[in-house]
Scaffold this motif. Structure first.
Motif, PDB file in Angstrom:
ATOM      1  N   PRO A 198       2.428 -11.622 -25.256  1.00 39.35           N
ATOM      2  CA  PRO A 198       2.935 -10.692 -26.285  1.00 39.35           C
ATOM      3  C   PRO A 198       4.186  -9.936 -25.849  1.00 39.35           C
ATOM      4  O   PRO A 198       5.134  -9.807 -26.629  1.00 39.35           O
ATOM      5  N   GLU A 199       4.203  -9.449 -24.616  1.00 38.40           N
ATOM      6  CA  GLU A 199       5.358  -8.683 -24.139  1.00 38.40           C
ATOM      7  C   GLU A 199       6.609  -9.561 -24.050  1.00 38.40           C
ATOM      8  O   GLU A 199       7.706  -9.140 -24.436  1.00 38.40           O
ATOM      9  N   ARG A 200       6.450 -10.789 -23.552  1.00 35.52           N
ATOM     10  CA  ARG A 200       7.606 -11.681 -23.433  1.00 35.52           C
ATOM     11  C   ARG A 200       8.177 -12.021 -24.805  1.00 35.52           C
ATOM     12  O   ARG A 200       9.391 -12.064 -24.988  1.00 35.52           O
ATOM     13  N   GLU A 201       7.284 -12.237 -25.762  1.00 40.31           N
ATOM     14  CA  GLU A 201       7.756 -12.565 -27.109  1.00 40.31           C
ATOM     15  C   GLU A 201       8.497 -11.394 -27.739  1.00 40.31           C
ATOM     16  O   GLU A 201       9.603 -11.545 -28.277  1.00 40.31           O
ATOM     17  N   ASN A 214       5.037 -25.831 -34.084  1.00 32.99           N
ATOM     18  CA  ASN A 214       4.760 -26.017 -32.672  1.00 32.99           C
ATOM     19  C   ASN A 214       3.307 -26.446 -32.503  1.00 32.99           C
ATOM     20  O   ASN A 214       2.443 -25.653 -32.151  1.00 32.99           O
ATOM     21  N   GLY A 215       3.051 -27.711 -32.784  1.00 33.03           N
ATOM     22  CA  GLY A 215       1.698 -28.253 -32.698  1.00 33.03           C
ATOM     23  C   GLY A 215       1.770 -29.768 -32.769  1.00 33.03           C
ATOM     24  O   GLY A 215       2.844 -30.371 -32.672  1.00 33.03           O
ATOM     25  N   LYS A 216       0.614 -30.393 -32.951  1.00 32.44           N
ATOM     26  CA  LYS A 216       0.561 -31.856 -32.962  1.00 32.44           C
ATOM     27  C   LYS A 216       1.046 -32.450 -34.282  1.00 32.44           C
ATOM     28  O   LYS A 216       1.343 -33.642 -34.344  1.00 32.44           O
ATOM     29  N   GLN A 264      12.642 -24.913 -27.577  1.00 31.25           N
ATOM     30  CA  GLN A 264      12.290 -24.439 -26.232  1.00 31.25           C
ATOM     31  C   GLN A 264      11.562 -23.100 -26.270  1.00 31.25           C
ATOM     32  O   GLN A 264      10.974 -22.681 -25.267  1.00 31.25           O
ATOM     33  N   ILE A 265      11.578 -22.413 -27.416  1.00 28.35           N
ATOM     34  CA  ILE A 265      10.904 -21.124 -27.554  1.00 28.35           C
ATOM     35  C   ILE A 265       9.514 -21.379 -28.137  1.00 28.35           C
ATOM     36  O   ILE A 265       9.371 -21.672 -29.325  1.00 28.35           O
ATOM     37  N   HIS A 295       5.155 -21.609 -34.425  1.00 34.07           N
ATOM     38  CA  HIS A 295       6.400 -21.945 -35.122  1.00 34.07           C
ATOM     39  C   HIS A 295       7.557 -21.833 -34.136  1.00 34.07           C
ATOM     40  O   HIS A 295       7.525 -21.007 -33.218  1.00 34.07           O
ATOM     41  N   PHE A 296       8.586 -22.644 -34.353  1.00 32.76           N
ATOM     42  CA  PHE A 296       9.820 -22.498 -33.591  1.00 32.76           C
ATOM     43  C   PHE A 296      10.786 -21.607 -34.369  1.00 32.76           C
ATOM     44  O   PHE A 296      10.853 -21.682 -35.600  1.00 32.76           O
ATOM     45  N   PRO A 297      11.574 -20.770 -33.680  1.00 32.17           N
ATOM     46  CA  PRO A 297      12.570 -19.955 -34.379  1.00 32.17           C
ATOM     47  C   PRO A 297      13.720 -20.816 -34.904  1.00 32.17           C
ATOM     48  O   PRO A 297      14.033 -21.870 -34.338  1.00 32.17           O
ATOM     49  N   LEU A 298      14.350 -20.335 -35.982  1.00 29.63           N
ATOM     50  CA  LEU A 298      15.547 -20.970 -36.528  1.00 29.63           C
ATOM     51  C   LEU A 298      16.720 -20.025 -36.301  1.00 29.63           C
ATOM     52  O   LEU A 298      16.657 -18.845 -36.661  1.00 29.63           O
ATOM     53  N   GLU A 299      17.793 -20.564 -35.753  1.00 31.87           N
ATOM     54  CA  GLU A 299      18.970 -19.764 -35.421  1.00 31.87           C
ATOM     55  C   GLU A 299      20.176 -20.375 -36.127  1.00 31.87           C
ATOM     56  O   GLU A 299      20.396 -21.590 -36.046  1.00 31.87           O
TER      57      GLU A 299
END
Length: 351
Positions: free
Chosen positions: A110-113, A307-309, A333-334, A339-343
Motif C-alpha cells: 500500500p505505501e509503495r503504491e 493485470n491477470g491471466k 511494469q507497474i 489494472h495497469f496504469p495508462l499514461e
C-alpha cells in the motif's frame, strides 16, 4: 461460417444490450472470429491461394476491428513546447490495497503504491476505486496526492464506512478546477462518472471525465473452474453468463447518460477510466464513433490493461477532436493492482 460470425459480431456492436441482450455475447465473441479469419488466410495461402482472397478482403474491410486489439504507432514527430503539453495518468488503484487480504503477501505494497501515485509527474490524475481515510496519515490520500503535491482535487464518494474511510472516484489536477460534478444514472449504483473543468495555461478550458462503469463482476477463479470440468461449466458458467448479461445491460444504460452529458459540453473532452467492457462491445463502439481512442491512436502491441491471466483491455482514454495525442503507454511494469496504469500526453490545438 466464419464470415457470418464476423458480420454478426460487428453488427451486434450497434445493438444496445438493454434492447437485445444476446447482442452483448455475440459482440464479445468477435475476437474469435477475427482470429479464425486470420487462420483461414494463412491456411488457404498455403493450400488454396485463390480462396485466400476472401479472408484477405475481410481483413481489409474490417481492419479497424483488428487495430482495437493490436496496433503499432510511433511518437509524434513534432513535439509541442513543454508548457503546452497536458500529461495524464488514469489508474484503477484498487483502494490502494488497504485491506489485509490485498497486501497479505507484501505488507509494504500500500505505501509503495500510494507513494508512486503521489509522486507521478502527470498534470491530471484520474483514479478509480479511490480510497481515503481522513484520520490515518498513511491513507490520507487526498492530502498526499493533492495538496502535498500542489494539485487540486475533486472526490465523489459512493460510500463512507463505519471507520470514516471514503470510497469513490477522484480527479487531481495541477491546473485550476473551475467546475466539477458527476453524471447521474437512472439506477443507483456504486459505479460512477465524475468530471471537472480545468483552466489551462492557454486560457482554454478542458473537461475531464473519470469513469468506472458497471463491473463485469467476474472472478478469475470462476472462469478457471468453469473451463476445468463439465460440472464447473454448468454451475460457474451459468453464473458467469448471468453476471455478464447484467453488466451488458447496465453499461448500455450508463453509456446513454454519459454520452448525453459529454455531447452537451462546450469544451474539448477527455474521458479516462475503467470501461469494464471489451473493444468489441457496444459501449466501446459508441464511444469510438464519437471520440478517438488513446491506445488505437498511440499505443503499441496488444495494450492489455488487466493485470491477470485474462488478456483483456478494459481501461481506456477517449478524447475529442481538438486534443492531439503525442504519446500513449500502458505501464505494464507497474503491478500494484489488478489494472495497469495508462499514461498519455496531449496538446490542445486551436479551434
Amino acid at each position: 461460417m466464419s464470415t457470418l460470425w464476423l458480420l454478426l459480431g460487428v453488427a451486434c456492436q450497434y445493438l444496445p444490450p438493454h434492447v437485445f441482450w444476446p447482442a452483448g455475447f455475440v459482440a464479445m465473441s468477435l475476437p474469435g472470429a477475427l482470429v479464425l479469419n486470420g487462420f483461414l488466410l494463412v491456411l488457404w495461402l498455403w493450400q488454396r491461394p485463390l480462396w485466400a482472397l476472401w479472408p484477405a478482403l475481410l481483413i481489409f474491410l474490417f481492419w479497424g476491428q483488428h487495430t482495437r486489439y493490436f496496433t503499432l504507432n510511433t511518437p509524434d514527430a513534432q513535439p509541442e513546447p513543454q508548457d503546452q503539453r497536458i500529461s495524464v495518468l488514469s489508474y484503477n488503484v484498487r483502494v490502494f490495497n488497504a485491506y489485509a487480504h490485498l497486501h497479505a503477501k507484501d505488507p509494504g505494497l500500500p505505501e509503495r503504491e500510494l507513494e508512486w501515485v503521489a509522486n507521478h509527474p502527470a498534470d491530471i490524475l484520474c483514479l478509480q476505486e479511490f480510497y481515503h481515510h481522513p484520520t490515518k496519515a498513511k491513507y490520507n490520500s487526498r492530502k498526499r496526492i493533492g495538496k502535498a503535491q500542489g494539485r487540486e482535487v475533486f472526490v465523489d464518494k459512493f460510500l463512507v464506512n463505519k471507520s470514516g474511510a471514503e470510497f469513490g472516484l477522484a480527479i487531481f489536477s495541477r491546473y485550476p478546477i473551475v467546475n466539477k460534478g458527476h453524471v447521474t444514472f437512472d439506477i443507483p449504483t456504486k459505479n460512477q462518472v465524475i468530471f471537472v473543468d480545468v483552466k489551462l495555461p492557454s486560457k482554454d478550458t478542458l473537461r475531464v471525465y473519470n469513469m468506472h462503469l458497471e463491473s463485469m463482476a467476474i472472478e478469475q477463479k470462476d472462469v478457471e473452474e468453469a473451463v476445468q470440468s463439465e460440472e464447473g461449466l454448468k454451475t460457474k458458467g451459468r453464473n458467469i453468463a448471468r453476471r455478464l448479461k447484467g453488466g451488458f445491460i447496465a453499461r448500455s444504460h450508463q453509456l446513454a447518460r454519459l454520452l448525453e452529458h459529454m455531447e452537451a459540453s462546450s469544451h474539448p473532452v477527455l474521458l479516462c477510466g475503467d470501461l469494464n467492457d471489451l473493444p468489441s462491445s457496444y459501449t466501446y463502439q459508441q464511444l469510438r464513433r464519437r471520440f478517438r481512442n488513446g491506445f488505437e491512436e498511440g499505443g503499441n502491441g496488444f495494450g492489455f490493461t488487466y493485470n491477470g491471466k485474462l488478456p483483456i483491455r478494459i481501461d481506456n482514454q477517449f478524447f475529442s477532436g481538438r486534443l492531439q495525442l503525442l504519446r500513449f503507454d500502458v505501464l505494464e511494469q507497474i503491478r500494484f493492482t489488478d489494472h495497469f496504469p495508462l499514461e498519455a500526453t496531449y496538446v490542445l490545438t486551436n479551434p
